[in-house]
Design an enzyme around this catalytic site. Structure first.
Site, short mmCIF file in Angstrom:
data_model
loop_
_atom_site.label_atom_id
_atom_site.label_comp_id
_atom_site.label_asym_id
_atom_site.label_seq_id
_atom_site.Cartn_x
_atom_site.Cartn_y
_atom_site.Cartn_z
N GLY A 44 30.20 38.90 44.57
CA GLY A 44 29.95 40.77 45.47
C GLY A 44 31.51 41.37 46.29
CB SER A 45 31.73 44.86 46.92
OG SER A 45 30.82 45.19 47.20
N GLY A 87 27.99 43.09 49.68
CA GLY A 87 27.65 40.90 50.17
C GLY A 87 27.29 41.53 52.46
CE LYS A 121 21.27 42.79 40.18
NZ LYS A 121 22.30 43.25 38.91
CB CYS A 154 37.45 36.53 43.28
SG CYS A 154 35.58 37.54 43.80
CD GLU A 214 33.45 32.76 47.00
OE1 GLU A 214 34.53 33.28 47.50
OE2 GLU A 214 32.76 31.95 47.43
CD GLU A 257 38.72 42.27 45.79
OE1 GLU A 257 37.70 42.79 46.29
OE2 GLU A 257 38.99 41.03 45.17
C1 UN1 Z 1 36.06 34.82 40.22
O1 UN1 Z 1 37.63 35.59 40.11
O2 UN1 Z 1 35.54 35.65 40.62
O3 UN1 Z 1 40.13 30.49 39.37
C2 UN1 Z 1 36.23 33.92 39.56
C3 UN1 Z 1 40.21 31.66 38.96
C4 UN1 Z 1 38.94 30.66 37.95
C5 UN1 Z 1 37.44 31.50 38.59
C6 UN1 Z 1 37.17 32.98 39.40
N1 UN1 Z 1 38.85 29.89 37.70
O4 UN1 Z 1 40.52 32.20 38.63
#
Ligand code: UN1
Length: 491
Positions: free
Chosen positions: A226-227, A231, A173, A282, A248, A383
């Protein structure tokens, strides 16, 4: 107008609702395509197809599963340029970065293809004579991959490929913003010869589709990126049903710059980490923890460079920073500018929604640097997920480490220093899942674990060998060939 469908049990099909949604290019406002709008009924169909396919896929030899992934990697390589273009159109990141996102998927395909011939277990001595003891990895069953829009190729491959090579089947999804890229990825799996039902795609919203997946009794694992808010909700629902969850979530990643650092190198690393993907990673560096001796100089160097970055369509080779993904994200990011100003942070550069000329058609925010930020300000704690970073002056290494750690998240961190002792201090004392020395906070490679501590997740890791732990269970096997009763711990 291109139309995109679900892929269930090996067939491309419309959702049962018969409804659709569309997606616009965030740089230009042009419609990209229409997508079938699924709900819980389509989730039921997809999970049923995956559960059925699991019965044969779990017995399909793992090296052969790996060969299919290898073909996926080859096809992704052939299509890299085209896929990157489509990604830029769909979610905005500049073309070179979109190419990097596809490359990360290719890397994962080849790495996990190799796992077809590894998936090591342990063979150990047994305590009785004529007895054998070993452990093997077993697939979980139907695995759900719920993925975000910021890495529309890489992150789905992180979840789908380890699951498939170890014998799970998948319900995928994707974020609704990046549904077309998800379709492209599933097309590649189909062409590579993946049997029907092994990978199923359900397009639609988190509310209609994600929720039904999380609550479905036949889904064994939910792998979600996601957020932190969503999560946490996924984790609560899954806990009621004793499902495994791999999360994550957010980050508030810091780059420490000590007074002995190579400042030119640090400036390059900060700009790349703070404004790459328009700050929508992230792993983005939304904090710069700078020694007081150099913090003013660093802030003005960053402001000068950030002020010169060109905003525009990611397809344009001269663009440094693309749009953010949507109008609502633009507003969310921009709201933090007022928050920072009200808290007394100094706006060094940027701070505006960019609307000059062509930019008015898309969702552009100026790269923004705040100076003289205090570590407890909201812009230094929450964030932002946009092109905004905050320079926080500190007096010494102890304070730098304390500030780096004193946020709710723990994904990535970095230190720029020429002092090997300080580098090792950082490695020892910074509590994050990923740490860089003399490099920015982005750019993780797929052969090491990816993930974070504290509110960034729930202890699992993606990528590398660690990914296999998420998608398998251990079975310990004892074979007694003595022909008589041997009592463990007693005889
Ligand atoms: C993400 O931001 O969710 O290390 C992944 C990094 C990338 C992956 C980011 N290889 O910034």
């Amino acid at each position: 107008m291109a139309q995109f469908k679900n892929y269930i049990g090996g067939k491309w099909q419309d959702a049962r609702s018969g409804q659709e949604f569309d997606r616009r290019n965030p740089a230009t406002g042009e419609v990209i395509g229409t997508y079938t709008r699924s709900d819980a009924r389509d989730v039921d169909d997809a999970v049923a197809a995956a559960a059925k396919a699991f019965q044969s896929w779990r017995l399909y030899p793992a090296p052969k599963r790996g060969e299919i992934l290898y073909r996926v990697g080859q096809l992704l390589m052939e299509r890299k340029q085209q896929l990157a273009r489509e990604m830029t159109e769909e979610m905005g990141k500049v073309l070179t970065e979109a190419g990097g996102d596809v490359q990360e998927g290719i890397d994962m395909a080849f790495y996990m293809a190799g796992e077809g011939r590894r998936q090591w277990g342990q063979t150990v001595p047994a305590e009785s004579p004529n007895k054998w003891a070993m452990s093997v990895r077993k697939p979980l069953g139907v695995v759900a991959a719920i993925t975000p829009w910021n890495f529309p190729m890489a992150i789905p491959t992180w979840k789908i490929m380890p699951a498939l090579v170890t014998g799970n089947t998948v319900v995928f999804k994707p974020a609704s913003y990046t549904s077309r890229m998800a379709v492209r990825l599933v097309e590649v799996f189909e062409e590579a010869g993946l049997p029907a039902g092994v990978l199923n795609l359900v397009l639609g919203s988190g509310q209609d589709v994600g929720d039904a997946i999380v609550k479905h009794p036949d889904v064994a694992l939910i792998s979600f990126t996601g957020s932190t808010e969503t999560g946490t909700a996924v984790n609560v629902e899954a806990a009621r049903r004793l499902k495994r969850v791999s999360l994550e979530l957010g980050g508030k990643n810091a780059i420490i710059v000590m007074e002995d650092a190579d400042i030119n190198n640090a400036v390059d690393g900060i700009l790349w980490s703070a404004f790459g993907t328009s700050g929508q990673r992230c792993t983005a560096a939304s904090r710069v923890i700078a020694h007081r001796q150099i913090s003013d100089e660093l802030t003005s160097r960053l402001a000068e460079r950030a002020g010169g970055m060109r905003l525009g369509s990611g397809l344009d080779a001269t663009t440094d920073v693309g749009p953010v993904v949507s109008q609502s994200q633009l507003e969310r990011v921009h709201a933090y500018i007022a928050v920072g100003k009200n808290e007394g942070a100094e706006l060094a550069v940027g701070g505006e929604i960019a609307t000059q000329g062509e930019l008015a058609r898309g969702h552009f925010h100026q790269p923004t640097v705040f100076g003289n930020v205090r570590a407890d300000m909201r812009i230094a704690q929450e964030e932002i997920f946009g092109p905004v970073t905050a320079v926080i002056p500190v007096s010494d290494m102890d304070e730098a480490v304390a500030v780096a750690n004193n946020v709710q998240y723990g994904l990535s961190a970095a230190i720029y220093t020429r002092d090997v002792n300080r580098a090792f201090r950082a490695m020892q004392d910074i509590y994050t899942g990923i740490l860089y020395v003399n490099a920015g906070t982005i750019g993780a490679e797929i052969q090491l674990p990816f993930g974070g501590t504290k509110a960034t997740g729930n202890g699992h890791r993606e990528a590398g060998q660690a990914a296999l732990d998420v998608v398998t269970e251990w079975q310990s096997i004892y074979v007694d060939y003595s022909g008589r009763l041997q009592r463990a711990q007693i005889d």
